[in-house]
Design an enzyme around this catalytic site. Structure first.
Site, mmCIF file in Angstrom:
data_model
loop_
_atom_site.group_PDB
_atom_site.id
_atom_site.type_symbol
_atom_site.label_atom_id
_atom_site.label_comp_id
_atom_site.label_asym_id
_atom_site.label_seq_id
_atom_site.Cartn_x
_atom_site.Cartn_y
_atom_site.Cartn_z
ATOM 1 N N HIS A 43 91.428 -43.427 29.575
ATOM 2 C CA HIS A 43 90.118 -43.697 30.169
ATOM 3 C C HIS A 43 89.832 -45.185 30.087
ATOM 4 C CE1 HIS A 43 88.288 -39.407 29.907
ATOM 5 N NE2 HIS A 43 89.452 -39.434 30.484
ATOM 6 N N LYS A 93 75.930 -36.417 29.098
ATOM 7 C CA LYS A 93 75.291 -37.032 30.273
ATOM 8 C C LYS A 93 74.397 -36.014 30.980
ATOM 9 C CE LYS A 93 77.987 -38.276 33.697
ATOM 10 N NZ LYS A 93 77.577 -37.502 34.905
#
EC number: 4.1.1.31
Length: 948
Positions: A172, A605
């Site tokens: 990532h 999130k």
């Protein structure tokens, strides 16, 4: 000039190492930080001039004065110092801003290395003092606790046999450093470790100090920010580096430590060779294509082959070492007939005399001859099944070099088409040595390689494939209505063709000698049974054998539940899936194992910190309940990020916080980009990190605290605690969605007040920041979401909604006492509180207000910032009330000191970043300004020691 590391006396150095608490314990860290700072100052003057150094000092002193004024409560004075510093930055050309940023960033690079070295130093101190078993998270400590509550040696071994930890490396876009910069960091780290030796002659100290100075100079002359976005191949190479840097050599040390700890706790005398396998490794790098168009089937093929070649070259090197050292002669000791018979069979493949291949030196050295045959088979294995692209071949650096005679041996002998054959050869070698008074030699030379071969096989690590459920559904709809169709229709979309080509690449890889290299297919955005079955159908359509067998583990679909809704539905979805007769046949072929992945980043999130933490816990527990009812052995894959906002935090605490009776002992966990260097930069750090995971898993299985009549911190979840957490989750979820997810103002504020839009210039990772080109928060990846808030020092994902929920619940009688009980006894609540506290400690409202000035609409800016500040201060108050502290991190002074030390050096980079963002948005969109912004992104990440 006096040598910086030269002590007044070496006995004082030893006293520092032996110190258990207090200033003496921290003295070596302070010396390293001070000495590295002095050397950096010398390099800055020499390389960039006295003028730059003066600017650095002026900015640093200005931000220190601002911090001091804030600490005294003098807001007006603090604002004045901040404005003065910002004016100074604004007067600088972009080129000078870049140099200033680099100077401050370099200071953090060096502090990070000093702190890492101190971690290693303190571990050594514990070992010297015989107190390693008292260190939280140590395996020795866990085993001793198990023995204290009556867990016997055989039961302890039985628990250990159930443990299997699989760290899965990901790429990532959170590791901002270039590979070349990371190599230079390691060089300085190695030199710091050498400077810790006791004693060191003065001339050696001088030499080491000059080498450190040279490495700092070399770092200064190196581009720390990439000039181009890294390719997936760059990320593959970086991931493979950690095996050479630490993991290969850490493995034998780790198993020896496990054996030593069992002896310490239980008096057991076990060879590392006889211990159960507790570790394997995995990777997503080159297999994770969810939202990354650069991960193609060709890249996946290359990722497999590059890992395989990397490993086989390592085996060659180890076998060369054994050939050099294993000089036992048949004239001195007998050799087992089985080894001689196997050697004779190998030599029967040759077309030339043995003496021409081995030379007269090996006439009675049958072990050497046998190991040379083993090495030849490894070399032959490297040439079998190659399917690398031209790009992959360009990256496969050096192959093996053999003499003409040995080349014949390579060509004559068969490749290893199964790791079992390789292990079997090594076992025959070991047994012959052990049977003939050579056990000590076997333990020293053969056992380490055996452990490595059993762990890494012929493939190094498994490579997971990951793709989004939406694309599978689309591909299945386009490609075929029935898997019995004879051929695919024409005119498939590019996305569908890519999905099908991926499965063909998987089938191709599994037809080779290492079908176990791909055994998991992770389904992002999984929400229904059909999402899992679609992968089964598409895999079969692509020629993949999904069912497992003795030769091939098959391909297991791994649903990844990410949103809050999907986490809540996961148990029902899996019950329906595991109840289907056709799927139960697949489960049986996988020995009734099923893996399910829980997504920390996206659930945070989607629902905020508190709701994400609690819903993952509930899903974890309820999935295990369903699995037991369905006769399934469940292995959970935890998709944890490096930062608190993405599921990060102390490893031992997080693993131990799993629900009781909801852990089978097997655990896969992602190791994200920004933590790889922190955890695997050298053998000592890697060994400690892996030990933490093993010890925590053993602790979570055996639960010695729960067996102690006077025990606490048992992990038991009382009904009143569960009721409270259910209600807290609902309160927090509604508050988070209203004020963050469904608040259009927030995305505008986020985009304008943070450098999230400039991540493209930072050239951080190969993956785009968004799944779709929309302004919807749901389409923004969790990594840049966390990254942006971290850069502006708000760290919203790590605490927003926690304070509101806790405060609302505290309105009822007895709530504070309830929370305090949970904060003493319930591991999950403790983990949540401490992670939130850590984020609050790193957040900085004064800096965040400075970033808010970038928001164009003043009314919008005030609405969002006031809302965020109110929740921040509410969260601080409630955390302090529950923990009984007077200030944040009162019980974690190591972190508190680190933050205080770093702030005066990271503050100038915030000033520069804000000024450069303002210039760019005013029209000064030049390469120099973009480079300056990219440099600040990198420097602030280093200063806060995390990114996204």
């Amino acid at each position: 000039m006096a040598l910086l590391w030269n002590p007044e006396s070496w006995s004082q150095r030893l006293a520092e190492l032996e110190a258990k608490t207090g200033e003496l314990k921290e003295a070596p860290l302070r010396r390293d930080v001070r000495s590295l700072g002095i050397l950096l100052g010398e390099v800055l003057r020499e390389q960039a001039g006295e003028d730059l150094f003066s600017h650095v000092e002026a900015l640093r002193q200005g931000t220190i004065r601002r911090r001091d004024a804030e600490a005294r409560g003098s807001e007006e004075e603090a604002a004045q110092h901040g404005a003065t510093a910002l004016d100074m930055v604004h007067s600088l050309p972009a080129e000078r801003a870049i140099l200033l940023t680099r100077a401050f960033a370099f200071y953090f690079e060096l502090i990070n290395l000093a702190e890492t070295n101190h971690r290693k130093r303190r571990k050594l101190a514990l070992q010297l003092a015989g107190r390693a078993e008292k260190q939280r998270g140590s395996l020795a400590g866990t085993l001793c606790a198990m023995k204290r509550v009556g867990i016997g040696a055989e039961e302890a071994l039985e628990w250990l046999r159930r443990v299997l930890i699989v760290p899965v490396f990901t790429a990532h876009p959170t590791e901002v450093a270039r590979r070349s910069v990371m190599l230079k960091r390691r060089r300085i780290g190695d030199l710091l470790a050498e400077l810790d030796r006791i004693p060191i002659p003065e001339q050696d100290l001088e030499r080491l100090e000059e080498l450190v100075r040279a490495e700092i100079t070399s770092l200064w002359q190196t581009d720390e920010v990439r000039s181009r976005r890294p390719t997936v191949y760059d990320e593959i190479k970086m991931g493979l580096d950690y095996y050479d840097v630490s993991i290969f050599e850490t493995l034998p040390v780790l198993y020896q430590e496990i054996a030593d700890d069992l002896r310490l706790a239980y008096g057991l005398e076990l060879d590392p060779h006889d211990l159960p396998q507790v570790l394997r490794f995995g990777s997503w790098i080159g297999g994770d294509r969810d939202g990354n168009p650069y991960v193609t089937p060709e890249v996946t093929r290359d990722a497999i082959q590059l890992a395989r070649g990397h490993l086989l070259l390592f085996y060659e090197h180890k076998l060369d070492e054994i050939i050099d050292l294993l000089t036992t002669s048949a004239q001195q000791r007998n050799v087992n007939p089985e080894l001689l018979k196997r050697l004779e069979k190998y030599l029967s493949h040759l077309h030339t005399p043995e003496t021409q291949v081995f030379g007269e030196h090996y006439e009675y050295e049958y072990y050497r001859r046998f190991v040379m045959c083993v090495k030849a088979r490894v070399q032959r294995t490297m040439d079998v099944g190659r399917f690398m692209s031209a790009a992959g071949k360009a990256l496969a650096v050096v192959r093996h070099v053999v003499s003409h005679d040995h080349d014949e041996l390579v060509q004559a002998l068969p490749a290893y088409c199964s790791v079992r054959n390789f292990v079997d050869d090594l076992e025959v070698l070991r047994k012959s040595l052990a049977d003939n008074e050579g056990l000590r030699i076997a333990r020293t030379l053969i056992d380490p390689l055996l452990l490595q071969v059993r762990t890494f096989g012929l493939h190094l690590h498994t490579l997971d494939i990951r793709q989004h459920a939406r694309l599978h559904a689309q591909a299945l709809k386009e490609a075929v209505a029935d898997t019995a169709a004879e051929k695919l229709p024409a005119g498939l979309s590019a996305e569908t063709s890519n999905v099908l080509d991926t499965f063909r690449a998987v089938a191709e890889a599994k037809k080779g000698c290492t079908p176990e290299v791909i055994r998991h297919y992770v389904i992002s955005g999984a929400a229904t049974v059909d999402d899992v079955l679609a992968v089964v159908r598409l895999a079969r359509l692509g020629g993949v054998k999904v069912e497992g067998s003795d030769k091939d583990p098959g391909l297991m679909p791994v649903p990844l539940f990410e949103s809050i809704e999907d986490l809540r539905n996961a148990p029902a979805v899996c019950r329906e899936l595991w109840s289907r007769e056709d799927y139960r046949e697949l489960l049986a072929s996988w020995n009734n194992w099923q893996e399910v992945m829980l997504g920390y980043s996206d659930s945070n999130k989607d629902g905020g910190m508190l709701t994400s933490t609690w819903e993952i816990f509930r899903a974890h527990r309820d999935l295990h309940t369903v699995a037991r009812e369905c006769g399934v052995k469940l292995r959970l894959f935890h998709g944890r990020g490096g930062t608190v906002g993405r599921g990060g935090g102390p490893t031992h605490r997080a693993i131990f916080a799993q629900p009781m009776d909801s852990f089978e002992g097997q655990l896969r966990i992602t190791e994200q980009g920004e933590v790889l260097n922190f955890k695997y930069a050298d053998e000592i750090l890697a060994e400690r990190n892996l030990e933490l995971m093993i010890a925590a898993s053993l602790d979570a299985l055996a639960r010695p605290n729960a067996r102690d009549p006077k025990g606490h911190f048992t992990g038991v979840l009382k009904p009143e605690w569960e009721s409270a957490l259910n209600e807290l989750s609902e309160i927090s979820f509604a508050f988070y969605r209203k004020h963050i997810l469904e608040n259009d103002d927030v995305i505008t504020y986020f985009e304008q007040s943070t450098p999230v839009g400039e991540l493209e210039q930072a050239k951080i990772g190969s993956r785009p920041a968004r799944r779709k080109a929309t302004r919807y928060i749901g389409d923004l990846r969790a990594i840049p979401w966390v990254f942006g808030w971290t850069q502006s020092r708000l760290l919203v994902p790590a605490w927003f909604g926690v304070g509101h929920a806790l405060s609302k619940y505290l309105e009822r009688p007895g709530a504070l006492e309830l929370f305090k009980d949970m904060a003493r006894e319930f591991p999950l609540f403790i983990d949540l509180l401490r992670n939130v506290e850590m984020a609050l400690g790193k957040a900085d409202m004064a800096t965040a207000r400075m970033y808010s000035s970038l928001v164009e609409d003043a009314a919008l800016r005030d609405r969002v910032l006031n809302m965020l500040e109110a929740e921040f201060h509410r969260t601080v108050r409630v955390v302090l009330a529950i923990t009984g502290q007077t200030e944040l991190l009162e019980d974690n002074q190591v972190l508190a000191r680190s933050i205080r030390l770093r702030n005066p050096y990271v503050d100038p980079m915030h000033l520069i970043q804000v000024d450069m963002l303002r210039r760019k948005r005013a029209g000064e969109d030049t390469p120099e300004v973009n480079r300056a912004i990219a440099a600040t992104i990198s420097g602030i990440a280093a200063g806060l020691r995390n990114t996204g």
